[in-house]
Design an enzyme around this catalytic site. Structure first.
Site, PDB file in Angstrom:
ATOM      1  N   HIS A 121       1.021  -1.099   0.041  1.00 41.13           N
ATOM      2  CA  HIS A 121      -0.092   0.042  -0.064  1.00 41.13           C
ATOM      3  C   HIS A 121       0.752   1.241  -0.149  1.00 41.13           C
ATOM      4  CE1 HIS A 121      -2.628   3.056   1.854  1.00 41.13           C
ATOM      5  NE2 HIS A 121      -3.870   2.165   1.498  1.00 41.13           N
ATOM      6  N   ASP A 198       3.340  -4.460   7.994  1.00 45.99           N
ATOM      7  CA  ASP A 198       2.048  -3.422   7.689  1.00 45.99           C
ATOM      8  C   ASP A 198       0.925  -5.065   8.161  1.00 45.99           C
ATOM      9  OD1 ASP A 198      -0.138  -2.312   7.015  1.00 45.99           O
ATOM     10  OD2 ASP A 198       0.692  -1.977   5.146  1.00 45.99           O
ATOM     11  N   GLN A 201      -4.515  -4.960   6.952  1.00 43.05           N
ATOM     12  CA  GLN A 201      -5.425  -5.752   6.346  1.00 43.05           C
ATOM     13  C   GLN A 201      -5.615  -7.097   7.166  1.00 43.05           C
ATOM     14  OE1 GLN A 201      -7.786  -4.961   4.442  1.00 43.05           O
ATOM     15  NE2 GLN A 201      -6.965  -3.054   3.666  1.00 43.05           N
ATOM     16  N   LYS A 224     -10.107  -1.117  10.305  1.00 40.71           N
ATOM     17  CA  LYS A 224     -10.284  -2.377   9.434  1.00 40.71           C
ATOM     18  C   LYS A 224     -10.735  -3.460  10.289  1.00 40.71           C
ATOM     19  CE  LYS A 224      -7.256  -0.124   6.022  1.00 40.71           C
ATOM     20  NZ  LYS A 224      -8.085   0.308   4.953  1.00 40.71           N
ATOM     21  N   CYS A 362      -4.680   2.326  -3.679  1.00 48.29           N
ATOM     22  CA  CYS A 362      -3.296   2.928  -2.972  1.00 48.29           C
ATOM     23  C   CYS A 362      -2.347   2.062  -3.293  1.00 48.29           C
ATOM     24  CB  CYS A 362      -3.731   3.261  -1.374  1.00 48.29           C
ATOM     25  SG  CYS A 362      -4.825   4.613  -1.343  1.00 48.29           S
TER      26      CYS A 362
HETATM   27  N1  PMP Z   1      -1.563  -0.630   4.752  1.00 43.50           N
HETATM   28  C1  PMP Z   1      -2.464  -1.131   4.173  1.00 43.50           C
HETATM   29  C2  PMP Z   1      -2.237  -2.659   3.560  1.00 43.50           C
HETATM   30  C3  PMP Z   1      -3.755  -1.016   4.134  1.00 43.50           C
HETATM   31  O1  PMP Z   1      -4.777  -1.669   3.216  1.00 43.50           O
HETATM   32  C4  PMP Z   1      -3.982   0.487   4.458  1.00 43.50           C
HETATM   33  C5  PMP Z   1      -5.527   1.104   4.473  1.00 43.50           C
HETATM   34  N2  PMP Z   1      -6.066   0.956   3.450  1.00 43.50           N
HETATM   35  C6  PMP Z   1      -2.945   1.051   5.226  1.00 43.50           C
HETATM   36  C7  PMP Z   1      -1.806   0.642   5.246  1.00 43.50           C
HETATM   37  C8  PMP Z   1      -3.230   2.229   6.056  1.00 43.50           C
HETATM   38  O2  PMP Z   1      -4.029   2.363   7.291  1.00 43.50           O
HETATM   39  P1  PMP Z   1      -4.726   3.295   8.095  1.00 43.50           P
HETATM   40  O3  PMP Z   1      -6.110   3.639   7.209  1.00 43.50           O
HETATM   41  O4  PMP Z   1      -4.843   2.451   9.368  1.00 43.50           O
HETATM   42  O5  PMP Z   1      -3.931   4.572   8.145  1.00 43.50           O
END
Ligand code: PMP
Length: 404
Positions: A121, A198, A201, A224, A362
């Site tokens: 991401h 990270d 998800q 999430k 993203c």
């Molecule tokens: N990493 C991944 C794999 C995500 O899917 C996301 C959110 N779409 C993020 C980081 C960012 O997370 P946050 O919305 O908690 O900042």
């Protein structure tokens, strides 16, 4: 709680879009919130609203206790060694930026390498690009195979004595791939690298055990995993956090302040400058209890059944192609429809009451890897049903009939 009754916990799912009942298939963007989480946030504001850690009065003590209980709940759910390993932040994005600026920036020198993967991401790409720009370090990227899994041999070959830090997604948001993070972190450690996972998800779908993965840092996104927006955590090994400099200065992160010398508070408070999202943390604590009430085993088996069913539904539609549908997948159906732009598919699906995400998710580099600028993404959670996926299939067929 049975999977059939789980949906009753989510008030937002009991609504219609136009004359169609809502089918919510966008949980990778954010999950819906159970009533217990909404109630915990409301209760805090209705009864306990006060600032934490500072007041001697009853409300402040209650607020502090609820906030610190949430930290304990998270530590226990995610297998941290101790509650102090949990730092409250805004979300996974802030967690990764904190590591980049507070851990990596003071340590990296020109020529050092940071290794990420092609399926990250933007939140796990851009903070590293910024710190590379600041320090002269180099960003390396491990490729993804055609089936959406990581090329582990290539990943291993990119590790060297120059690799100072490795940061990898536990689960890809764009295609759902589950990475074998324990194994990947072990390889990274052999090369002497500090490891970041990270987990944005992952925590809403899979049992995560910070100690077993044995990474140095693990980023968590509260919204999430059924929690409120604007709250998440950085899990860090206690010894690593003790050595890390603070990121932001302000109230609560200090022991004493004078114009000559200021000393830092203990971990984790050293990293929680200013008034945090108290209600959010308490709501996240309630989300943890909600997950524990269902159990990851039930969640995993339900979502895996739905994933197989959903893949079947989509594969039976002519013109639909699944993207990055690897074997180990946490419930993401990424797909394209021949001759129809994903945004148009998304709009027609919305008219049918079916909420999916369309775009690059993203994860622009991953889209480029598959020669695409965007996909349609239906992402599952524990409250979804096979009927939801039948409705998805019918709506996609409708999109093809109108636009294909
Ligand atoms: N990493 C991944 C794999 C995500 O899917 C996301 C959110 N779409 C993020 C980081 C960012 O997370 P946050 O919305 O908690 O900042």
């Amino acid at each position: 709680m049975t999977t059939a009754s789980i949906v009753d916990n989510f008030p937002a799912l009991r609504q219609s879009i136009g004359d169609k009942s809502l089918v919510y298939l966008d949980s990778a963007a954010t999950t819906q919130k159970p009533q217990s989480v909404i109630d915990a946030v409301t209760r805090y504001y209705e009864h306990d609203n006060a600032n934490i850690h500072r007041g001697v009065h009853t409300l402040s003590q209650r607020a502090t206790q609820s906030y610190e209980n949430a930290r304990k709940n998270i530590a226990s759910l995610l297998g941290a060694n101790r509650p102090e390993e949990v730092i409250f932040v805004r979300g996974a994005t802030e967690a990764i930026n904190m590591i980049a600026q507070a851990w990596a920036r003071p340590r990296l020198v020109e020529g050092d390498e940071i290794l990420i993967t092609e399926m990250e991401h933007h939140s796990n790409i851009v903070p590293w690009q910024i710190v590379c720009e600041q320090t002269g370090a180099i960003l390396k990227v491990a490729p993804v195979l055609d089936d959406g899994s990581l090329d582990i041999e290539a990943y291993k070959s990119l590790l060297s004595e120059d690799t100072v830090l490795v940061s990898i997604a536990h689960v890809s948001n764009a295609i759902g791939t589950i990475n074998p993070v324990q194994e990947l972190c072990a390889f990274a450690k052999e090369a002497g690298a500090t490891t970041v996972v990270d987990g944005a998800q992952a925590c809403g779908h899979l049992q995560v055990n910070f100690q077993e993965i044995d990474c140095d840092f693990y980023a968590v996104s509260g919204h999430k995993m059924f929690g409120p927006t604007g709250i998440g955590c950085l899990l860090g090994k206690y010894e690593v956090l003790q050595e890390m400099e603070p990121w932001q200065g302000g109230g609560d992160m200090i022991l004493s302040v004078s114009f000559e010398e200021t000393t830092w508070n203990d971990v984790p408070f050293k990293f929680e400058a200013g008034t945090p999202n108290i209600a959010g943390a308490i709501g996240l604590g309630a989300a943890v209890q909600f997950i524990e009430g269902i159990g990851y085993e039930t969640m995993v088996s339900h979502e895996q059944e739905l994933l197989a069913y959903g893949r079947g539904v989509l594969e039976n539609i002519e013109g639909v192609t699944l993207v990055g549908a690897s074997e180990h997948n946490a419930g993401v159906l990424s797909f394209t429809v021949e001759g129809v732009h994903p945004h148009d598919v998304g709009t027609i699906l919305d008219h049918a009451g079916v909420a999916i995400r369309t775009g690059n998710h993203c994860a622009e580099p991953l889209m480029r890897r598959f020669g695409l600028s965007a996909t349609c993404r239906a992402s599952l959670s524990v409250y979804n049903t096979t009927e939801d996926l039948d409705r998805l299939g019918l709506a996609v067929q409708e999109a093809i009939r109108i636009l294909g």
